[in-house]
Design a protein around this motif. Structure first.
Motif, PDB file in Angstrom:
ATOM      1  N   PHE A 141      -1.011  48.053 -89.012  1.00  0.00           N
ATOM      2  CA  PHE A 141      -2.312  47.668 -88.472  1.00  0.00           C
ATOM      3  C   PHE A 141      -3.270  48.859 -88.571  1.00  0.00           C
ATOM      4  O   PHE A 141      -2.869  50.011 -88.358  1.00  0.00           O
ATOM      5  CB  PHE A 141      -2.184  47.253 -87.006  1.00  0.00           C
ATOM      6  CG  PHE A 141      -1.610  45.881 -86.803  1.00  0.00           C
ATOM      7  CD1 PHE A 141      -2.412  44.830 -86.386  1.00  0.00           C
ATOM      8  CD2 PHE A 141      -0.269  45.633 -87.044  1.00  0.00           C
ATOM      9  CE1 PHE A 141      -1.883  43.553 -86.195  1.00  0.00           C
ATOM     10  CE2 PHE A 141       0.270  44.372 -86.864  1.00  0.00           C
ATOM     11  CZ  PHE A 141      -0.536  43.328 -86.431  1.00  0.00           C
ATOM     12  N   CYS A 142      -4.530  48.558 -88.865  1.00  0.00           N
ATOM     13  CA  CYS A 142      -5.598  49.549 -88.823  1.00  0.00           C
ATOM     14  C   CYS A 142      -6.515  49.167 -87.660  1.00  0.00           C
ATOM     15  O   CYS A 142      -7.137  48.103 -87.687  1.00  0.00           O
ATOM     16  CB  CYS A 142      -6.387  49.562 -90.129  1.00  0.00           C
ATOM     17  SG  CYS A 142      -5.391  49.954 -91.590  1.00  0.00           S
TER      18      CYS A 142
ATOM     19  N   ALA B 153      -1.464  50.220 -79.727  1.00  0.00           N
ATOM     20  CA  ALA B 153      -0.902  51.055 -80.790  1.00  0.00           C
ATOM     21  C   ALA B 153       0.566  51.372 -80.514  1.00  0.00           C
ATOM     22  O   ALA B 153       1.415  51.320 -81.412  1.00  0.00           O
ATOM     23  CB  ALA B 153      -1.711  52.345 -80.922  1.00  0.00           C
ATOM     24  N   MET B 154       0.881  51.675 -79.254  1.00  0.00           N
ATOM     25  CA  MET B 154       2.267  51.987 -78.907  1.00  0.00           C
ATOM     26  C   MET B 154       3.162  50.765 -79.078  1.00  0.00           C
ATOM     27  O   MET B 154       4.306  50.873 -79.542  1.00  0.00           O
ATOM     28  CB  MET B 154       2.315  52.510 -77.464  1.00  0.00           C
ATOM     29  CG  MET B 154       1.616  53.843 -77.277  1.00  0.00           C
ATOM     30  SD  MET B 154       1.472  54.322 -75.532  1.00  0.00           S
ATOM     31  CE  MET B 154       3.198  54.525 -75.083  1.00  0.00           C
TER      32      MET B 154
ATOM     33  N   TRP C 131       3.486  50.426 -89.104  1.00  0.00           N
ATOM     34  CA  TRP C 131       2.547  51.534 -89.189  1.00  0.00           C
ATOM     35  C   TRP C 131       1.296  51.241 -88.364  1.00  0.00           C
ATOM     36  O   TRP C 131       0.828  50.105 -88.310  1.00  0.00           O
ATOM     37  CB  TRP C 131       2.130  51.791 -90.642  1.00  0.00           C
ATOM     38  CG  TRP C 131       3.164  52.517 -91.427  1.00  0.00           C
ATOM     39  CD1 TRP C 131       4.143  51.980 -92.207  1.00  0.00           C
ATOM     40  CD2 TRP C 131       3.337  53.930 -91.498  1.00  0.00           C
ATOM     41  NE1 TRP C 131       4.913  52.970 -92.759  1.00  0.00           N
ATOM     42  CE2 TRP C 131       4.445  54.178 -92.344  1.00  0.00           C
ATOM     43  CE3 TRP C 131       2.674  55.015 -90.935  1.00  0.00           C
ATOM     44  CZ2 TRP C 131       4.893  55.466 -92.639  1.00  0.00           C
ATOM     45  CZ3 TRP C 131       3.118  56.294 -91.223  1.00  0.00           C
ATOM     46  CH2 TRP C 131       4.210  56.514 -92.067  1.00  0.00           C
ATOM     47  N   VAL C 132       0.752  52.283 -87.765  1.00  0.00           N
ATOM     48  CA  VAL C 132      -0.511  52.172 -87.034  1.00  0.00           C
ATOM     49  C   VAL C 132      -1.457  53.253 -87.548  1.00  0.00           C
ATOM     50  O   VAL C 132      -1.173  54.453 -87.438  1.00  0.00           O
ATOM     51  CB  VAL C 132      -0.326  52.342 -85.516  1.00  0.00           C
ATOM     52  CG1 VAL C 132      -1.680  52.182 -84.810  1.00  0.00           C
ATOM     53  CG2 VAL C 132       0.670  51.330 -84.976  1.00  0.00           C
ATOM     54  N   TYR C 133      -2.572  52.821 -88.126  1.00  0.00           N
ATOM     55  CA  TYR C 133      -3.614  53.737 -88.588  1.00  0.00           C
ATOM     56  C   TYR C 133      -4.818  53.562 -87.671  1.00  0.00           C
ATOM     57  O   TYR C 133      -5.349  52.460 -87.522  1.00  0.00           O
ATOM     58  CB  TYR C 133      -4.021  53.430 -90.034  1.00  0.00           C
ATOM     59  CG  TYR C 133      -2.900  53.579 -91.034  1.00  0.00           C
ATOM     60  CD1 TYR C 133      -2.563  54.819 -91.543  1.00  0.00           C
ATOM     61  CD2 TYR C 133      -2.174  52.465 -91.459  1.00  0.00           C
ATOM     62  CE1 TYR C 133      -1.529  54.963 -92.456  1.00  0.00           C
ATOM     63  CE2 TYR C 133      -1.138  52.592 -92.372  1.00  0.00           C
ATOM     64  CZ  TYR C 133      -0.819  53.844 -92.866  1.00  0.00           C
ATOM     65  OH  TYR C 133       0.211  53.980 -93.769  1.00  0.00           O
ATOM     66  N   GLY C 134      -5.255  54.644 -87.047  1.00  0.00           N
ATOM     67  CA  GLY C 134      -6.420  54.594 -86.182  1.00  0.00           C
ATOM     68  C   GLY C 134      -7.639  55.173 -86.874  1.00  0.00           C
ATOM     69  O   GLY C 134      -7.531  56.150 -87.626  1.00  0.00           O
TER      70      GLY C 134
END
Length: 285
Positions: free
Chosen positions: A102-103, A115-116, A124-127
């Motif tokens: 996720f972005c 996000a956690m 994957w987590v893209y901020g």
């Protein structure tokens, strides 16, 4: 978890969720180009009250970049209902198990828990957010990208256009010279040009970025990764718009821009095409 190597085609299926109240429309083009480094933006949604004056900045870019708007009216004055809707949608998408990551585009710490939770599922987590984004959200992401850094690198638009015009003039000259070639040279790459279909100026800035983002440490990019990045950033990219039936022929014809290498592959009857931007083009940038 699949981790694309540098220079390898990124195959992650990503959901891009944008908080319209805490993101800037001015960086969306560069932001989506950054997302393309990691994979394909399978879902692109933006959340906000688009009747408000603040969110009006997004109206002009939604159709251009095929972003689905999710309208959310404020239930109570001073309270943000957008975050709740975005989190609920994210969880619904998470449970479909169709995504690799996720972005999350926001500078709001309210998305730290989201996000956690996504990370707990092994995704994957893209901020993406501004410098002011609280450390809690930044650290909850596998990677956090500051939107202040998402600006077009190198020259301004006028200078890039000048480079593209110069490049196009060079190709026109090569086209004229190709008409004088004898039939014995019919296999030359210049003969693959469909002169009447040259409709657009070659996108030098996009091609340069595509090589940079799909190349390894040595600066060489494989044609497949290069082409995949082009179509993720610009889905309507078609080499026929520039007079060539294949991307490989287009690249080979632009030797004033690219250096070309053909390297052996596992198939003895095939070779892998690699390319990089010529040093003089990089200097001009």
């Amino acid at each position: 978890m699949y981790i694309p190597k540098q220079g390898e085609e990124a195959n992650l299926h990503l959901a891009v969720l944008i908080d319209a109240d805490n993101a800037q429309a001015s960086v969306i083009e560069a932001l989506l180009a950054e997302v393309a480094r990691y994979g394909e933006a399978t879902v692109k949604r933006i959340y906000g009250d688009f009747t408000s004056k603040y969110s009006s900045q997004w109206k002009s870019v939604l159709n251009k970049f095929a972003i689905k708007p999710v309208q959310q009216f404020a239930y109570t004055k001073g309270k943000n209902a957008t975050d709740s809707t975005m989190i609920i949608d994210a969880m619904d998408l998470l449970y479909t198990k169709r995504f690799d990551g996720f972005c999350i585009v926001s500078s709001d710490s309210d998305f730290t828990g989201l996000a956690m939770r996504i990370r707990e599922e092994g995704l994957w987590v893209y901020g993406f957010g501004e410098e002011k984004t609280p450390a809690a959200f930044r650290n909850a992401c596998h990677k956090f990208i500051r939107t202040e850094n998402l600006r077009l690198e190198g020259k301004g638009e006028d200078e890039i256009l000048a480079l593209e015009v110069a490049s196009e003039e060079k190709v026109k000259e090569e086209l004229a010279n190709s008409e004088n070639l004898s039939k014995e040279n019919s296999g030359d790459i210049s003969q693959n040009i469909n002169k009447e279909s040259v409709k657009k100026r070659f996108p030098l800035a996009l091609a340069t970025r595509a090589v940079e983002e799909s190349s390894g440490d040595d600066g060489w990019a494989q044609l497949g990764g290069f082409g995949s990045y082009l179509t993720r950033v610009k889905p309507d990219f078609d080499p026929r718009d520039y007079g060539y039936d294949k991307l490989s022929n287009l690249v080979k014809a632009r030797r004033n821009i690219f250096e070309i290498e053909e390297r052996p592959s596992s198939n003895p009857n095939q070779k892998n095409l690699y390319l990089r931007i010529k040093i003089d083009i990089k200097k001009d940038k």
